[in-house]
Design a protein around this motif. Structure first.
Motif, short mmCIF file in Angstrom:
data_model
loop_
_atom_site.label_atom_id
_atom_site.label_comp_id
_atom_site.label_asym_id
_atom_site.label_seq_id
_atom_site.Cartn_x
_atom_site.Cartn_y
_atom_site.Cartn_z
N VAL B 422 -19.44 7.66 26.84
CA VAL B 422 -18.91 7.01 25.56
C VAL B 422 -19.39 5.54 25.01
O VAL B 422 -19.74 5.09 24.76
CB VAL B 422 -17.62 6.74 24.86
N MET B 426 -22.40 3.80 23.42
CA MET B 426 -22.05 2.30 22.52
C MET B 426 -22.78 1.18 22.93
O MET B 426 -23.69 0.57 22.03
CB MET B 426 -20.72 2.00 21.98
N PHE B 533 -12.14 3.19 20.57
CA PHE B 533 -11.68 4.12 21.93
C PHE B 533 -10.65 4.87 21.26
O PHE B 533 -10.82 6.08 21.26
CB PHE B 533 -11.85 3.65 23.18
N ASN B 536 -10.75 6.58 18.66
CA ASN B 536 -11.47 7.75 18.67
C ASN B 536 -10.48 9.46 18.86
O ASN B 536 -9.94 10.45 18.81
CB ASN B 536 -12.51 7.96 19.26
N THR B 703 -17.80 11.72 24.11
CA THR B 703 -19.39 11.95 23.92
C THR B 703 -19.67 12.05 22.73
O THR B 703 -20.85 11.44 22.04
CB THR B 703 -19.41 12.54 25.37
N THR B 706 -18.68 10.08 20.01
CA THR B 706 -19.77 9.45 19.32
C THR B 706 -21.17 8.97 19.51
O THR B 706 -21.56 8.52 18.20
CB THR B 706 -19.02 8.22 20.87
N ARG B 709 -21.50 9.37 15.99
CA ARG B 709 -21.34 8.29 14.98
C ARG B 709 -21.82 7.20 14.99
O ARG B 709 -22.49 6.59 13.99
CB ARG B 709 -19.95 7.96 15.50
N GLU B 710 -22.95 7.55 16.51
CA GLU B 710 -23.90 6.22 16.28
C GLU B 710 -25.18 6.55 16.00
O GLU B 710 -25.81 6.34 15.82
CB GLU B 710 -24.18 5.73 17.64
#
Lengths: 108, 742
Positions: B422, B426, B533, B536, B703, B706, B709-710
């Motif tokens: 995670v 990021m 975090f 999330n 993960t 994440t 989102r990324e």
């Protein structure tokens, strides 16, 4: 900061006959840590080289090879008082003219 | 008339809110300045390219609301990457739903004026009012660089303000200048182009006029002439094939004038800058060696640099492991306590109890337990970033990772992923090149994260160590941590070649000077990471936990419990030679027998649950890897979070859900487990196949969320598919090849 006067570098470097003279120029692909001199062009500028030029690596600028990464690549250059690293292959169009040489002149 | 003009412009700017944008080279302190101006605490790092996306904030100035836009740092308007494109779009007023800013605040590094002003001279030609900020004035003073900024201001025709953004110096003057500039709209003097360039621009305008309806500015036309590659030229050429011809024709004018079109821009601009800065800037002729350079000699040394790098990474990795453990235990104990308290409070309603305790608390708690690791990891990453070490690490590692399409900058995210993918995913934000960034994000989950460790420990302890002894067991554990890394490099290579087609973006990285990290900025960044975090875990993980719980809980028919009890009573009655009534009483009275019955009932519920049925239906898929249906259920149940397999196997092997990897009963139960034909379920080979599966599989909702989102949901789905496929292939290969050898 050493910059050439404009009239001196006006000529197209990539088609310059001088570049074929061996020994005078040291391609950035082959430099070692500690080498220094005035920058010159031995190939056509691609996007990466144009980016380097906008960062000050223009013909006639004084560069120094500060260090070389463990596996021989990339290399770290000092120019205009700051440091930038590049991969050798991506800077293949650039060469340095060893110290002691005068500011490079065109074929005019 | 001029008075009237002035008045009208004043009233118009006063009645609406203004927009200003911060533009400058990477690592010039734009974000620090942005934070000071807007009061928001955007992350500031000593790493070129931290502002990957645009950030906007708001400030009040003389009773007026001003939107401040913090743009990604760039060296030239010849935009090559998407973050550079953002700047170009904003400056040209082509950004979606956004008018052009009313004022550009150009932020430059005062100690590196010439190079920084290259971009400024490009920005000036866009024609937007400008204020020039000479930031890091203290660093320039420290190196005895002096700039006569008043003369510079007079020559350029725009206000020039020296500042030290990190310490808040010069901010009042800057705010005053911004307010004034919004009224007076000063525009900067810029380069006058040699006649051949002007001719070429005119020629190109005429040439494109016939074939392109769009109206091009001089700035855009010059970009087409100068840039070998870039967004402007890409757009114009893709619009019409004939554009290429017209551009080449116009370039002919530049060549006839004795200039190389690819070099003319840099030569003219740097020539202009030299004239501009004559007698204004004084730099020490022979700068003495700074402390930073001596440090650099060591940190980027061929041998010492690599050893120090490995040592730093070891310390980071080890700290995450060691320091996080007690906090993780506290959190774990906290959630267990919460579970038992809530569990007994809800004892009257078993379904709600199961939902809250086994679903929500176990699910969310299982993820939140990694919070200490996240905090410690980001503390280190922030420290290394702010001090300026990261570009050095990238320089050291570029060659090792560069050949497969990753870049030196990929190394830190990949290493972070050994603790947890995670923060690793990021951390990939620090990679500017979007392709290398995406590749890094896609391979990060392959690194062996700490959640895989319990699975390895359980399986190695149960099946490898008894067969081979502790030395080999330790080696296997070590090897498991390398499987992911070994696979990641070729995987990255394939992604770059097949999935993410296109040219590899160059590695041009500026080495910023070392700086002392600011505690305030560091603390804020660690806090905001931690908060992200937790949020999330409270949303995505919460929802997923409920879904998985429901699938493993329902339909839970009473007949299942009844038949398990009946079987248990019958068996006990037969072995003890007593009546079934006494056997039933015996089970109810003896707490240990009752517990065994409950575990067996839970196992039966799980077996007949939707998840259990799915496991049995899917088992043929995993048969080539040697998995039975119970392992399959464990594998499926652990897709939201891989640690789940331990509690799932615990339930399946009749021991109740509350077991840990050190529970020897689970180990013995797994060792004793047999298939219907009497052969043991697990062999060392099955255990290795299962571990390889876990090493490669994407079993972590956090993960995937994440990654989504990324990047976006498609890439998260892609990661899930490719990793699951890889895991299956890996497990099958191990089992099949191993079966031939053994």
């Amino acid at each position: 900061m050493i910059l050439p006067a404009l009239h001196q570098v006006k000529t197209t470097a990539s088609s310059d006959s001088e570049v074929s003279v061996p020994g005078e120029y040291l391609a950035l692909e082959k430099v070692r840590a500690g080498d220094e001199g005035f920058l010159w062009f031995v190939g056509a500028a691609d996007a990466t080289v144009q980016r380097l030029m906008s960062m000050g690596l223009i013909p006639g600028a004084f560069v120094k090879v500060v260090r070389v990464a463990p596996l021989g690549d990339p290399i770290m250059l000092e120019i205009c008082g700051y440091q930038v690293c590049v991969r050798r292959r991506e800077a293949a169009a650039l060469a340095i003219r060893r110290s002691g040489a005068t500011t490079p002149t065109g074929t005019e | 008339m001029p008075v009237l003009d002035l008045l009208s412009s004043r009233t118009s700017t006063h009645t609406r809110s203004a927009r200003i944008a911060l533009v400058g080279n990477p690592n010039t302190g734009k974000s620090a300045l942005f934070n000071r101006l807007t009061g928001s605490r955007q992350r500031v790092g000593n790493y070129p390219g931290l502002t990957i996306e645009r950030k906007s904030g708001r400030m009040r100035l003389r009773g007026r609301d001003i939107d401040v836009l913090d743009l990604p740092g760039l060296y030239s308007l010849a935009a090559l990457s998407p973050d550079e494109q953002i700047v170009l779009d904003v400056l040209s007023g082509e950004a979606k739903g956004e008018p052009r800013p009313d004022l550009i605040v150009c932020v430059v590094d005062a100690s590196n004026l010439t190079r920084n002003l290259f971009l400024v001279s490009q920005v000036a030609e866009v024609g937007v009012p400008m204020v020039l900020v000479l930031n890091m004035w203290d660093a320039a003073e420290a190196t005895h660089t002096t700039v006569d900024y008043k003369t510079l201001s007079a020559r350029l025709g725009v206000p020039v303000i020296p500042t030290v953004a990190s310490k808040g110096r010069g901010l009042d003057e800057l705010k005053r200048a911004i307010a004034q500039a919004l009224d007076e709209t000063p525009r900067m003097e810029s380069v006058s182009w040699p006649q051949p360039v002007e001719d070429a621009v005119a020629c190109l305008r005429r040439g494109l006029g016939d074939i392109d309806d769009r109206e091009f500015s001089d700035v855009a036309l010059r970009r087409m002439l100068f840039d070998v590659e870039g967004s402007v030229i890409r757009d114009s050429v893709s619009h019409d094939e004939r554009s290429r011809e017209r551009i080449d024709k116009a370039r002919g004018h530049i060549q006839e004038g004795g200039w190389d079109p690819t070099q003319v821009e840099s030569l003219v601009r740097y020539g202009w800058l030299e004239t501009l800065l004559r007698d204004i800037q004084e730099t020490p002729s022979k700068p003495r060696r700074s402390f930073g350079e001596s440090v650099d000699d060591l940190l980027t040394h061929r041998v010492a640099g690599v050893i120090i790098f490995a040592a730093i990474m070891y310390v980071v990795f080890q700290s995450i492991y060691t320091f996080a453990a007690p906090f993780m235990d506290y959190i774990d104990a906290g959630f267990s306590w919460l579970g038992s308290v809530v569990g007994s409070a809800l004892a009257g309603t078993p379904m709600l109890q199961s939902l809250v305790v086994n679903g929500v608390i176990a699910g969310v708690g299982g993820v939140l337990v990694f919070l200490p690791q996240i905090v410690i990891l980001f503390l280190f990453i922030t420290l290394l970033e702010d001090a300026g070490y990261m570009p050095r690490a990238a320089f050291l590692m570029d060659r090792l990772l560069g050949w497969c399409g990753l870049s030196g900058k990929s190394f830190v995210p990949m290493l972070s992923s050994y603790a947890c993918a995670v923060p690793g995913v990021m951390a990939a934000r620090t990679i500017q090149d979007p392709k290398a960034r995406l590749t890094t994000i896609l391979v990060c989950p392959l690194m062996s994260c700490s959640a895989r460790l319990p699975v390895y420990v359980l399986l190695i302890g149960a099946f490898i160590e008894p067969a081979t002894g502790p030395v080999v067991a330790g080696l296997v554990l070590f090897a498991m941590h390398f499987v992911g890394l070994a696979i990641a490099v070729p995987v990255a290579f394939v992604f770059n070649r097949i999935v993410l087609k296109g040219k590899r973006t160059p590695f041009v990285l500026e080495m910023p000077p070392y700086r002392v990290p600011q505690m305030r900025d560091m603390a804020y960044r660690v806090w905001s990471r931690g908060r992200e975090f937790v949020i999330n875990a409270g949303t995505v993980i919460f929802a997923m936990s409920i879904v998985i719980w429901a699938l493993s809980y329902f339909p839970r028919s009473a007949e299942v419990a009844e038949s398990v009890r009946q079987a248990e009573v019958t068996t006990l009655a037969a072995t003890e030679g007593i009546s079934e009534e006494s056997a039933a009483l015996l089970i109810d009275d003896d707490p240990s027998r009752a517990a065994v019955l409950e575990s067996k009932t839970e196992a039966a519920y799980l077996e007949t649950s939707y998840l259990g049925r799915a496991g049995q239906a899917i088992q043929p898929v995993f048969a080539p890897a040697g998995f039975d249906w119970k392992i399959t259920v464990g594998v499926i149940a652990s897709f939201p979070a891989r640690e789940v397999i331990i509690s799932t196997l615990g339930i399946l092997y009749n021991l109740g859900a509350d077991v840990t990897e050190e529970d020897s009963n689970l180990v013995t139960a797994m060792q004793r487990a047999t298939l219907s034909d009497g052969t043991p379920v697990f062999s060392p080979l099955v255990a290795i196949a299962l571990m390889v599966f876990f090493a490669l599989c994407s079993q972590c909702m956090a993960t995937l969320a994440t990654i989504a989102r990324e990047s976006n949901w498609q890439w998260a789905a892609f990661t899930f598919v490719y990793m699951t496929a890889l895991a299956w292939l890996g497990a099958v290969a191990v089992y099949q090849v191993g079966s031939l050898i053994v």
